[in-house]
Structures are given as C-alpha cells and as structure tokens.
Design a protein around this motif. Structure first.
Motif, mmCIF file in Angstrom:
data_model
loop_
_atom_site.group_PDB
_atom_site.id
_atom_site.type_symbol
_atom_site.label_atom_id
_atom_site.label_comp_id
_atom_site.label_asym_id
_atom_site.label_seq_id
_atom_site.Cartn_x
_atom_site.Cartn_y
_atom_site.Cartn_z
ATOM 1 N N CYS A 18 1.015 -0.853 -0.057
ATOM 2 C CA CYS A 18 -0.066 -0.014 -0.287
ATOM 3 C C CYS A 18 0.942 1.429 0.407
ATOM 4 N N GLY A 19 1.062 1.366 -1.333
ATOM 5 C CA GLY A 19 2.457 2.421 -0.943
ATOM 6 C C GLY A 19 1.972 3.114 -1.715
ATOM 7 N N VAL A 20 3.211 4.267 -3.402
ATOM 8 C CA VAL A 20 2.307 4.920 -3.920
ATOM 9 C C VAL A 20 1.096 4.453 -5.122
ATOM 10 N N VAL A 21 1.946 3.249 -5.467
ATOM 11 C CA VAL A 21 0.924 2.792 -6.314
ATOM 12 C C VAL A 21 -0.668 2.185 -5.864
ATOM 13 N N GLY A 22 -0.228 1.150 -4.693
ATOM 14 C CA GLY A 22 -1.365 0.273 -4.280
ATOM 15 C C GLY A 22 -2.426 1.239 -3.834
ATOM 16 N N THR A 23 -1.575 2.491 -3.130
ATOM 17 C CA THR A 23 -3.161 3.630 -2.022
ATOM 18 C C THR A 23 -3.595 3.680 -3.513
ATOM 19 N N ILE A 49 -5.403 -5.500 2.649
ATOM 20 C CA ILE A 49 -4.294 -5.285 2.308
ATOM 21 C C ILE A 49 -3.275 -5.094 3.199
ATOM 22 N N ALA A 50 -2.685 -5.822 2.399
ATOM 23 C CA ALA A 50 -1.395 -5.960 3.237
ATOM 24 C C ALA A 50 -0.402 -4.893 3.415
ATOM 25 N N VAL A 51 0.226 -5.258 4.007
ATOM 26 C CA VAL A 51 1.162 -4.007 4.815
ATOM 27 C C VAL A 51 2.506 -4.937 5.448
ATOM 28 N N ARG A 52 3.029 -3.611 5.660
ATOM 29 C CA ARG A 52 4.139 -4.167 6.530
ATOM 30 C C ARG A 52 4.493 -3.747 7.630
ATOM 31 N N ASP A 53 3.583 -2.832 7.910
ATOM 32 C CA ASP A 53 3.318 -2.195 9.664
ATOM 33 C C ASP A 53 1.740 -1.360 9.879
ATOM 34 N N GLU A 83 -0.742 -7.513 -6.820
ATOM 35 C CA GLU A 83 0.501 -7.761 -6.236
ATOM 36 C C GLU A 83 1.463 -5.976 -6.700
ATOM 37 N N VAL A 84 1.290 -4.975 -5.572
ATOM 38 C CA VAL A 84 2.545 -3.725 -5.539
ATOM 39 C C VAL A 84 3.119 -3.987 -4.507
ATOM 40 N N MET A 85 3.789 -4.528 -4.230
ATOM 41 C CA MET A 85 4.572 -3.620 -3.216
ATOM 42 C C MET A 85 6.012 -3.935 -3.908
ATOM 43 N N THR A 107 0.656 -8.308 -11.696
ATOM 44 C CA THR A 107 1.562 -7.466 -10.909
ATOM 45 C C THR A 107 1.941 -6.445 -11.345
ATOM 46 N N ALA A 108 2.972 -5.347 -10.428
ATOM 47 C CA ALA A 108 2.970 -4.290 -11.685
ATOM 48 C C ALA A 108 4.988 -4.082 -11.626
ATOM 49 N N ASN A 109 4.634 -5.735 -11.032
ATOM 50 C CA ASN A 109 6.563 -6.199 -10.986
ATOM 51 C C ASN A 109 7.655 -6.641 -11.465
ATOM 52 N N LYS A 110 7.743 -5.413 -12.508
ATOM 53 C CA LYS A 110 8.907 -5.651 -13.538
ATOM 54 C C LYS A 110 10.128 -6.361 -12.917
ATOM 55 N N ARG A 308 1.707 8.758 -19.628
ATOM 56 C CA ARG A 308 2.119 8.866 -18.433
ATOM 57 C C ARG A 308 3.044 7.210 -17.967
ATOM 58 N N GLY A 309 4.148 7.294 -17.444
ATOM 59 C CA GLY A 309 4.895 5.886 -17.897
ATOM 60 C C GLY A 309 4.980 5.316 -15.660
ATOM 61 N N ALA A 310 4.872 6.481 -14.871
ATOM 62 C CA ALA A 310 4.580 7.225 -13.677
ATOM 63 C C ALA A 310 3.810 7.109 -12.903
ATOM 64 N N GLY A 311 4.316 7.299 -11.715
ATOM 65 C CA GLY A 311 3.795 7.635 -10.980
ATOM 66 C C GLY A 311 2.278 6.943 -10.946
HETATM 67 N N1 LIG Z 1 5.445 4.313 -8.468
HETATM 68 C C1 LIG Z 1 5.724 4.007 -9.816
HETATM 69 O O1 LIG Z 1 5.119 5.139 -10.666
HETATM 70 C C2 LIG Z 1 5.840 2.780 -9.997
HETATM 71 C C3 LIG Z 1 5.212 2.710 -11.708
HETATM 72 C C4 LIG Z 1 4.993 1.106 -12.812
HETATM 73 C C5 LIG Z 1 4.860 0.189 -11.396
HETATM 74 N N2 LIG Z 1 5.283 0.362 -10.142
HETATM 75 C C6 LIG Z 1 5.568 -0.916 -9.710
HETATM 76 O O2 LIG Z 1 4.566 -1.141 -8.463
HETATM 77 C C7 LIG Z 1 5.452 -1.499 -7.191
HETATM 78 C C8 LIG Z 1 5.194 -0.932 -6.176
HETATM 79 O O3 LIG Z 1 6.103 0.142 -6.740
HETATM 80 P P1 LIG Z 1 5.469 1.319 -5.519
HETATM 81 O O4 LIG Z 1 6.104 3.092 -6.031
HETATM 82 O O5 LIG Z 1 3.954 1.779 -4.947
HETATM 83 O O6 LIG Z 1 6.134 0.996 -4.064
HETATM 84 P P2 LIG Z 1 6.052 1.753 -2.251
HETATM 85 O O7 LIG Z 1 7.662 1.369 -1.789
HETATM 86 O O8 LIG Z 1 5.347 2.981 -2.590
HETATM 87 O O9 LIG Z 1 5.336 0.850 -1.634
HETATM 88 C C9 LIG Z 1 5.323 -0.665 -1.700
HETATM 89 C C10 LIG Z 1 4.301 -0.811 -0.562
HETATM 90 O O10 LIG Z 1 4.451 -2.033 -0.457
HETATM 91 C C11 LIG Z 1 4.815 -2.834 1.016
HETATM 92 N N3 LIG Z 1 5.941 -3.423 0.991
HETATM 93 C C12 LIG Z 1 6.771 -3.814 0.662
HETATM 94 N N4 LIG Z 1 7.377 -5.224 0.947
HETATM 95 C C13 LIG Z 1 5.909 -6.050 1.951
HETATM 96 C C14 LIG Z 1 5.764 -6.757 2.744
HETATM 97 N N5 LIG Z 1 7.211 -7.727 2.378
HETATM 98 N N6 LIG Z 1 4.663 -7.061 3.206
HETATM 99 C C15 LIG Z 1 3.662 -6.315 2.993
HETATM 100 N N7 LIG Z 1 3.666 -4.921 2.441
HETATM 101 C C16 LIG Z 1 5.355 -3.985 1.967
HETATM 102 C C17 LIG Z 1 6.282 -1.198 1.221
HETATM 103 O O11 LIG Z 1 5.920 -1.068 2.356
HETATM 104 C C18 LIG Z 1 5.561 -0.388 0.452
HETATM 105 O O12 LIG Z 1 4.061 0.326 0.907
HETATM 106 C C19 LIG Z 1 6.813 -1.293 -7.578
HETATM 107 O O13 LIG Z 1 6.994 -3.297 -7.968
HETATM 108 C C20 LIG Z 1 7.477 -0.504 -8.629
HETATM 109 O O14 LIG Z 1 8.245 -1.842 -9.424
HETATM 110 C C21 LIG Z 1 5.113 1.343 -9.547
#
Ligand SMILES: NC(=O)c1ccc[n+]([C@@H]2O[C@H](COP(=O)([O-])OP(=O)(O)OC[C@H]3O[C@@H](n4cnc5c(N)ncnc54)[C@H](O)[C@@H]3O)[C@@H](O)[C@H]2O)c1
Ligand SMILES: N[C@@H](CCO)C(=O)O
Ligand code: NA
Length: 440
Positions: A18-23, A49-53, A83-85, A107-110, A308-311
């Motif tokens: 639940c980071g940038v993309v997950g939110t 929603i699985a998070v670390r904390d 999967e967006v962790m 998944t977004a995990n390249k 848009r390729g990111a964000g």
């Molecule tokens: N930010 C972008 O623009 C963007 C674009 C395309 C793809 N992605 C991909 O999306 C994925 C997420 O990117 P992001 O920018 O949101 O990253 P981020 O670091 O903002 O978010 C990742 C979240 O996952 C959580 N997390 C990590 N490991 C965990 C675990 N073991 N258990 C529970 N939660 C865990 C982190 O605490 C964090 O909140 C990545 O694979 C990234 O490559 C990101």
C-alpha cells in the motif's frame, strides 16, 4: 439510469502493498466500485490489504480494518491478487501461493517478471489462472496488451522505448532547467516516480527489466534481465546535455530490442543505454516522466504508444484494467494469453549491435588535425557523417579546439577500437564523450 449489477457473487480482491501505487489501486477499487462491478459483471470486494506495518499513517481512503501484516493468509482468501509491493521476495512466493490456490494475479512488478517471470507463468498455466502485468511496463500506457495480443499476427522487428519515467524526468530537467542529477532525482522521488531505491532507475536496471519483458513478448522468446546489456545515466554530465542540444539532439535513456545477426546467426539484441535522439524523431518530444514505446513491425509499420509511465494514479489505471480483465474471465469464462516462447531466438551479444556514434574530442588547434583523426576512422572502416569544429571562446588562451564527429552506423566493437586509436594520437588532448545516436 445506471445498469443493474448482475447477480454474480462478489469476487474477492486482495492488494499486496500500500505505497504509491497500492494506495491509488485501493482508491480506484473503492471509489469506482459500482462502475467496475458493471464492467466485470460481479462486484469486486476488497478483502484485505497487506502491509508491513498496520500502524503506519495512511491515506484516508484506505479502510484501516482491511490492513493486515499477514499476506500469506490474505492471498488464500482471494480470487484476484494484486501485487504492488515490489521486490523479488516475498512477492514471488506470495504470487506462487496465490496461483496455486486458484487466484488470478495482477502485478506491476517488472523486477520480478524480468528475473523469474517464467516460473510464475508456468505455475499460472498449470493452475488455469491468469497473470496480467500491464503496469509493469510503461505505467499507464497500454503496451503489454498491444504487443502480446494486438500484434500477435505481425512480425515485430524493433522496439525502441523511453520506459523509465524517472530518468526521462531527470534528463529533461537537466536540459530545460539546468538541474544537476541529484536534485532532479530527489524531485522524481517526491513525485512518486522513482523506485524504492532510485539506483534501479538511474543505473538502468528498471529500464532493463522492462526491455526484457517487451523483448520476450515481441519476439516470442525468453529474455531475462541478465540478457540485457545495460548502461545508466549517472556518467552523463551537464555538458553532454548541452552538446546534445547544440548538435540537434536530445539525450534519452532508451530501451532497445531488435532482430539482428551475429556471425551469421539470427537472434535478438536487447540493450539499455543513453542515446542521442534527433530532435525531429517522435521520441525526442517525450518530456518529463512521460514514456513512449516506438515499435516497427513488418505489416503494421511504425507505431508509437505514449503516455504517463510512472506515478501512483497512472500506474493504478493499468492495474485496474488488468483487474477488470482477469475478473471478467472469472465471471464469463475464458483466459488470457499464456507465455509465448516458441521462437526461442538466441540473445546476441551487445557488441554485435550496429549504431551511429557521436564522439566529442578536444584536439590541438592546428592544421592537419582533422586529417589525422579521419584517417584513423577510415582505417577502422568507420564512416563519418558530420564533423563540427568549434574554437574554445570562453578560455581566450586555450590552444585547443572542440571536435564533434558523428559517424554512420558501425559495429560497437569497431567503434571501441577506433576511439582507443584516436585517444592515442598526439594531437588529441582528450576524448570527452562517446554517445550512441539512435532513431535517425
Ligand atoms: N511508482 C511507480 O510509478 C510505479 C510504476 C509502475 C510500476 N511500479 C511498481 O509497482 C510496485 C510498487 O511500487 P510503489 O512505487 O508503489 O512502491 P512503494 O515503495 O511506494 O510501495 C510498496 C509498498 O509495499 C509495501 N511492502 C513491501 N514489502 C512488503 C511486505 N513484505 N509485506 C507487506 N508490504 C510490503 C511497502 O511497505 C510499501 O508500502 C513496484 O513493483 C514498482 O516497480 C511502480
Ligand atoms: N520507477 C519507474 C516507475 C515506473 O515503472 C519509472 O521511473 O519509470
Ligand atoms: Na503499461
């Protein structure tokens, strides 16, 4: 009147991270719930929603009751796992657990797909579930689906892309506002474009992962990140950016995958490196964190995908599109494409690539110098396309001149030996830079 939601039981969706993309994924799943249900033919029920904390401060849209630190049990209660962790582990184990339990995954995990995608694809095929990953390459831009589905009837010959938003943003800021690399990277991080460790962006690993994924899809061949020759942007200077502009180019980090031959063997060549792109090329117009992928295919000709390729929000758009697709399969039946690797082409060494080069030199400012330099080029069979000599006006006492030589296409190994020989000439004070020219 909105159409009534069909009476299919809800599909349970789990979001991992639940980071940038997950939110943003959670926000769209919540705020667009009614439209998504109509499009899928069943409600999408966010089950966790699985998070670390779980105690960490979150965006108000995230229902705290759905947060869990127990991702393992969450994936077992879902029909669709998003999967967006990021990272390799535990993402890989969680996705394998999800497919083994019969869930489809998005998944977004390249990084994971480029390193070990085939393990996940095989497990999903065996379980009869989908793996979708539009967000893994070029964020919001539909590119995975066009390459793996729309172009499945054509023969792709070349893919040329700006696939990393952070580096494009950084190079753009260096060129337009004179920012240095570190300042621009900090801005890209604040805007949510950069990877958790921005080294992955600036050293080209992120683009290399995307290049591997695109090459695998375009050429029906397994290409992993280890097969990609990679060079990032950290050695580029403000001077390189300036000279690019002065000579009619824009500096871009490019991902290139193309058919080629080496020693008579046909294969694919995949590389990531900075390159000078002529200002007249469509890729030169791609500014900020925007991405674009330029594809050449035998029947289709040239295609360009831009956006848009990111964000967080743009990436979530691609994730949600995939969620709708895999969820529709659950409701209506059917399945997405499986891994296509029948062509099994060899991956050729990077040194077999033929490209044009721009070499910048500082040379003695006296007669006959140009002749000596061009003799070296000719003796290595490297043909000159353009030469520009400029006196050093900002240092009145300077006894040297700047020479910018642009070559016709030459094999990388020939260019390397040529540059070595030029550097050894007495009249050459310094080889300032050697950059590839692409897209001309
Ligand atoms: N930010 C972008 O623009 C963007 C674009 C395309 C793809 N992605 C991909 O999306 C994925 C997420 O990117 P992001 O920018 O949101 O990253 P981020 O670091 O903002 O978010 C990742 C979240 O996952 C959580 N997390 C990590 N490991 C965990 C675990 N073991 N258990 C529970 N939660 C865990 C982190 O605490 C964090 O909140 C990545 O694979 C990234 O490559 C990101
Ligand atoms: N860090 C990546 C995110 C999108 O994959 C980028 O800058 O493009
Ligand atoms: Na995409």
């Amino acid at each position: 009147m909105p159409s009534p939601v069909p009476a299919h039981p809800p599909l349970r969706v789990a979001v991992l991270g639940c980071g940038v993309v997950g939110t943003e994924v959670v926000r769209l799943l919540t705020t667009q719930a009614s439209d998504l249900a109509s499009r899928v033919g069943a409600p999408l029920e966010l089950v966790g929603i699985a998070v670390r904390d779980v105690e960490t401060e979150r965006d108000a849209v995230v229902d705290r009751a759905l947060l869990t630190a127990d991702a393992e049990s969450l994936v077992e209660r879902a029909d669709v796992v998003v999967e967006v962790m990021g990272g390799i582990e535990p993402a890989r184990s969680l996705l394998l657990r999800a497919v083994a339990g019969g869930a489809s995954v998005v998944t977004a995990n390249k990084a994971l797909l480029a390193q070990d995608g085939p393990t996940l694809y095989a497990a999903a095929d065996e379980a009869g579930v989908d793996v979708y990953f539009e967000a893994a390459v070029a964020g919001a831009i539909p590119i995975v689906r066009p390459v793996r589905e729309s172009l499945a009837g054509d023969r792709v010959t070349r893919v040329l892309g700006i696939v990393n938003g952070t580096t494009n943003y950084v190079l753009d800021k260096m060129a337009s506002e004179g920012l240095d690399l570190d300042q621009a990277v900090k801005e890209a991080q604040a805007l949510g474009y950069a990877e958790a460790d921005p080294t992955a962006d600036v050293e080209g690993y992120d683009a290399a992962a995307k290049a591997a994924i695109l090459a695998s899809l375009a050429f029906h061949t397994r290409v992993s990140i280890e097969d990609v020759s990679r060079e990032g942007i950290t050695s580029l200077t403000a001077d390189d950016v300036l000279w690019a502009q002065r000579t009619g180019y824009v500096l871009k980090l490019l991902a290139i995958a193309e058919r080629g031959t080496a020693d008579g063997v046909e294969g694919v060549q995949v590389r990531v490196h900075p390159a000078l792109v002529p200002v007249s090329h469509p890729l030169a117009t791609v500014r900020g964190a925007y991405n674009a992928v330029f594809i050449e295919a035998e029947a289709a000709g040239e295609l360009m995908f831009y956006g848009r390729g990111a964000g967080g929000e743009p990436t979530a758009s691609a994730v949600l599109g995939d969620v709708v697709s895999v969820a529709r399969h659950r409701v209506l039946g059917g399945k997405g494409p499986i891994e296509s690797r029948y062509a099994d082409l060899p991956v050729l060494p990077a040194t077999s690539a033929r490209t044009r080069f721009q070499v910048r030199l500082e040379v003695a400012d006296r007669p006959g110098v140009l002749a000596q330099v061009s003799t070296v080029l000719a003796s290595h069979d490297v043909s000159i396309e353009a030469v520009r000599q400029t006196p050093v006006t900002e240092l009145p006492d300077a006894d040297y001149a700047r020479l910018v030589i642009t070559t016709h296409a030459a094999p990388e190994h020939a260019l390397r030996s040529t540059v070595e020989a030029i550097a050894g000439l007495d009249v050459v004070r310094r080889v300032v830079s050697v950059l590839r020219v692409e897209g001309a």
